[in-house]
Every structure is written in structure tokens, then in C-alpha cells.
Design a protein around this motif. Structure first.
Motif, short mmCIF file in Angstrom:
data_model
loop_
_atom_site.label_atom_id
_atom_site.label_comp_id
_atom_site.label_asym_id
_atom_site.label_seq_id
_atom_site.Cartn_x
_atom_site.Cartn_y
_atom_site.Cartn_z
N GLU A 31 0.81 -1.21 0.00
CA GLU A 31 0.00 0.00 0.00
C GLU A 31 0.85 1.27 0.00
O GLU A 31 0.40 2.31 -0.49
N GLY A 32 2.06 1.19 0.55
CA GLY A 32 2.87 2.39 0.72
C GLY A 32 3.95 2.62 -0.31
O GLY A 32 4.62 3.65 -0.28
N THR A 33 4.17 1.66 -1.22
CA THR A 33 5.18 1.82 -2.27
C THR A 33 4.57 1.45 -3.62
O THR A 33 3.44 0.96 -3.69
N ASP A 34 5.34 1.66 -4.68
CA ASP A 34 4.86 1.29 -6.01
C ASP A 34 5.40 -0.07 -6.46
O ASP A 34 5.32 -0.42 -7.63
N HIS A 35 5.97 -0.84 -5.51
CA HIS A 35 6.47 -2.17 -5.85
C HIS A 35 5.29 -3.09 -6.21
O HIS A 35 4.25 -3.08 -5.55
N GLU A 36 5.49 -3.88 -7.23
CA GLU A 36 4.44 -4.78 -7.70
C GLU A 36 4.55 -6.14 -7.00
O GLU A 36 5.56 -6.84 -7.15
#
Length: 338
Positions: free
Chosen positions: A43-48
Motif C-alpha cells: 500500500e505504501g510503495t509502487d512495488h508490484e
């Protein structure tokens, strides 16, 4: 009974209690494997997310969290960032590991040219030959520092470098206290301001503000300590409570250069070490640094009398030659830095 492996594009598709049960029962499970930490990263990063789950009779028995992260124009499938990972299992060890490692290889497609296992527990060495047979190669990119809290404060203090002991004593000359803050969203975002300043000063990449906004979901696994001198806040440290490994982990730093005159690093570490001893933790984790004795962060942590432990990363190129290209780039980068 057959084992079944499933890929999840979010940990929320798994049952939280069942997921955490695997983490708690697996020998190599740690707080970074837990459902709540993975949700905060999602939820807090753009990591997939690209997690793997092995089930038996519909019940999870092994898991392997991973995220796709950018590496310039290409991508890499990596264990948890921030944090560490690797496959963990509570039964049928060899069979579940084979399933997980084969499945993670199949996830490397398109521009995803690398897969890395950022391990934390040294006991992952038990999988060394299996990983090599799957095309993984070990490398050491960083190290971590630990103190054995079972020895007690007096023994630990006596083995610290004289400079660290002197800093603690001088800090005690001030009217100070260290207080534990409630883990609210406001407290986490306030901490972020100092964390960002520190990261920029030492040249480290910063996590996004949105990640810190998600941290309150881990309230029972975090501790935030604030140093107050003459009633004014003079630095903070954020800790992760790794119950699975009985470790108090120094997670993020909120001590800027303005706080050094109050000996904030020494006083915060002193308080946290004593707090960890009182809470029954076995290990105090000062986290990582480059594996280079000439590095300032390395020396600072080493001077606490901490044991230096290499952090082994297992890497695989997809296709295999891609890893050689990556290593050449690293060598050139280190030469330029030196």
C-alpha cells in the motif's frame, strides 16, 4: 497429499491468520514475512507484489513473498524491499522449496531479468546447494551488526569502543529522557521529516511518505523512541519488533546533525538496548551498512562492540547471462565511487 503452489498479486488474497501461522511456525520466518508488513509495502510503495503460496489440503504450508522493482530500464523480482525475505516452509521442506523456486523462475518474464533472494537469517545457508542447482549465485552486498542481549547491559557496555562509552557518559550530563511514542499516523509522518533529512545527508534512497502512513497497521510490532533534552525533542529511532527471531531491530533513523551535540545516537541506542533486555529479546540489531571498514556507518556500528554478519544475497539472471552484465555494472560503479 499433493502440494499446490499459487501466485498472488497481493497478500490480501491470502487468509491473514493462516499466512502468519506459516511465518510463526517456519524456522526461518521473520517479521518481514508477516502479512501486515507486506500489506504496508504493497500500500505504501509502487512495488508490484508477486507472492507465492504453497498449500496442502487447502491450508498454507510454505510461502515466498516477492516484489517486482525497477532497475533502470529493466526490472528485478526481489525479496521484500524494504526488509529481507526468502522462501519459508513449515513442512515437506524439500518438495515445497522445489515448487517455490521453480515457480519464482517462471515469474521472471519480459523485462524482469533478475531474481534475487535478500536473506536475513544466516541459516539460509542450508539451502545453498539447492539454490546453486537452480542457477542462483551468492554475493555479499552489505552486512548487519548484532548484540547479544542475553549478556546484559554491563557486559555490552564494557566491550564498546571508548568513544561510544564516552558519548553515552557525556549524554548523561544533560537533563534528558527517552520516551516511547504512540504509533499514530501523525507520529509516523512527523518522524518521516527527520528520516528524509538523514537519508538525503548520507546519500541513501528514501522510502515514500505513503509507506510511513501505512506503518500504524504494525503498531504492535513497532516501537518509536524520542530523546528529549531540557524538554525538547532531539532525535528519534524507530524499531521493528521481530518476535519470530527474538530480535529488536533498529529500523529507521530520525537523528539529524543538529542532534549530535546531545549525543542522541548513543543515548537512543543505550535506551533501546536496555529496553530490549527488559522485554526479553535475545538480539539487538543495528541493521546494515556497506561491508567496508572504511565506511563511516560501518565504523559507528562496529564501535558498539557489535558482531558483524554478512548479508548474503542469492541472485539469478533470467536468462542466466544477464547476471554477468549486472555484476560488471556493479564493479564499474564501485571503481567510480572509490
Amino acid at each position: 497429499m499433493a502440494l499446490e503452489v499459487t501466485r498472488l498479486d497481493t497478500v490480501s488474497h491470502a487468509n491473514r491468520n493462516q499466512w502468519n501461522n506459516v511465518v510463526e511456525q517456519a524456522d526461518l520466518g521473520c517479521v518481514y514475512h508477516r502479512y501486515e508488513w507486506l500489506r504496508a509495502v504493497e500500500e505504501g510503495t509502487d512495488h508490484e507484489p508477486s507472492h507465492l503460496l504453497v498449500s496442502k489440503k487447502g491450508n498454507p504450508v510454505a510461502l515466498f513473498p516477492n516484489f517486482v522493482t525497477d532497475l533502470g530500464r529493466i526490472k528485478r523480482l526481489s525479496s521484500i524491499r524494504p526488509g529481507y525475505g526468502g522462501p519459508i516452509t513449515m513442512t515437506n521442506e524439500e518438495e515445497t522449496l522445489e515448487l517455490l523456486l521453480d515457480a519464482v523462475g517462471e515469474s521472471c518474464r519480459g523485462t524482469v531479468l533478475y531474481n534475487e533472494l535478500r536473506t536475513y537469517d544466516q541459516n539460509y545457508v542450508r539451502y545453498h546447494h539447492l539454490l546453486e542447482s537452480k542457477g542462483y549465485r551468492p554475493t555479499i552486498l552489505s552486512c548487519r551488526f548484532t548484540l547479544d542481549l542475553t549478556r546484559g547491559w554491563d557486559a555490552l557496555f564494557a566491550e564498546m569502543d571508548s568513544e561510544r562509552r564516552r558519548g553515552i557518559r557525556r549524554g548523561h550530563d544533560s537533563d534528558f529522557e527517552v520516551v516511547e511514542e504512540r504509533l499514530t499516523e501523525a507520529a509516523c509522518l512527523s518522524f518521516y521529516e527527520e528520516y528524509e533529512t538523514v537519508a538525503e545527508r548520507v546519500g541513501l534512497p528514501t522510502l515514500p511518505r505513503s509507506f510511513f502512513r501505512e506503518l500504524p497497521r504494525l503498531e504492535d510490532r513497532l516501537a518509536l523512541f524520542t530523546l528529549r533534552v531540557d524538554g525538547e525533542a532531539r532525535g528519534q529511532y524507530l524499531y521493528l519488533l521481530d518476535e519470530e527471531q527474538s530480535t529488536l531491530q533498529h529500523l529507521f533513523t530520525g537523528v539529524t546533525e543538529d542532534h549530535f551535540e546531545y549525543h542522541a545516537p548513543e543515548l537512543l541506542h543505550e535506551h533501546a538496548i536496555k529496553w530490549g533486555i527488559d522485554e526479553g529479546y535475545e538480539t539487538y540489531e543495528l541493521r546494515g551498512s556497506p561491508p567496508d571498514f572504511r565506511n563511516g556507518v560501518f565504523r559507528f556500528k562496529e564501535y558498539f562492540g557489535a558482531e558483524t554478519i554478512p548479508l548474503v544475497v542469492y541472485e539469478r539472471g533470467r536468462p542466466a547471462p544477464a547476471l554477468s552484465v549486472l555484476n560488471v555494472g556493479r564493479s564499474l560503479s564501485r571503481r567510480l565511487e572509490s
